[in-house]
Write an enzyme that holds these catalytic residues in place. Sequence first.
Site, PDB file in Angstrom:
ATOM      1  N   VAL A  57       4.562  -0.682   0.493  1.00 13.65           N
ATOM      2  CA  VAL A  57       3.258  -1.171  -0.245  1.00 13.65           C
ATOM      3  C   VAL A  57       4.473  -1.759  -1.347  1.00 13.65           C
ATOM      4  O   VAL A  57       5.300  -1.320  -1.641  1.00 13.65           O
ATOM      5  CB  VAL A  57       2.305  -0.445  -1.549  1.00 13.65           C
ATOM      6  CG1 VAL A  57       0.993   0.007   0.125  1.00 13.65           C
ATOM      7  CG2 VAL A  57       2.522   0.767  -1.465  1.00 13.65           C
ATOM      8  N   SER A  58       3.749  -2.568  -2.317  1.00 16.16           N
ATOM      9  CA  SER A  58       4.978  -3.733  -3.307  1.00 16.16           C
ATOM     10  C   SER A  58       4.837  -2.708  -4.616  1.00 16.16           C
ATOM     11  O   SER A  58       6.329  -3.230  -4.887  1.00 16.16           O
ATOM     12  CB  SER A  58       4.347  -4.547  -3.281  1.00 16.16           C
ATOM     13  OG  SER A  58       4.274  -5.205  -1.953  1.00 16.16           O
TER      14      SER A  58
END
Length: 199
Positions: free
Chosen positions: A8-9
Amino acid sequence: MKYGYARVSSTEQNLDRQILALKEFVSEENIVVDKASGKNTEREGYQALKGRLGLREGDTLYVTSLDRLSRNKEDIKQELQWFKEKKVRLKILDLPTSLVEVPEGQQWILEMIQNVLIEVLSSIAEQERLTIRKRQREGIDAAKKAGKHLGRPVLSVPDNFSEVYSQWKRGNITARKAMEMLGMKSASFYRKVKEFEKK
């Protein structure tokens, strides 16, 4: 050996959905995770997977989608080339053709389909990244036009700054005394001194 990779970012985002999907194919202890941007491949977990203790010839890496590897089209191409050279099978859960097992001698069919789909998907991932950046830029420009200040708040200079500054520079008062007289914190005081001396 089967491995999984989830990304995930940002630290605020949750990996649970990806991990749950990967656990259908890979044991949890073999799932490597990163909480980092997909703008490039320089991520701790992902680089460890590609390092000495990670993927070997004949291994399989599962990801939920191609953009977990990267959102940059050129990077994706390079990564796919790396998997090909190392003889590591990449299986992408939202790309069903990558999961298919084909008879010996017919791998070229799978490769041909995957190459087309990968080209399309990597272009979409790159376009999404550029769109996000464009929207951010437009948001910043709109905020500036509306007179909103972005970033560090503008520090107002007290009316008596030059007078107190002169006393401090002449050695009549200490920096601590100058800050006290101006009602400024250390970082703000020295920042304003720097700006003042540049003028």
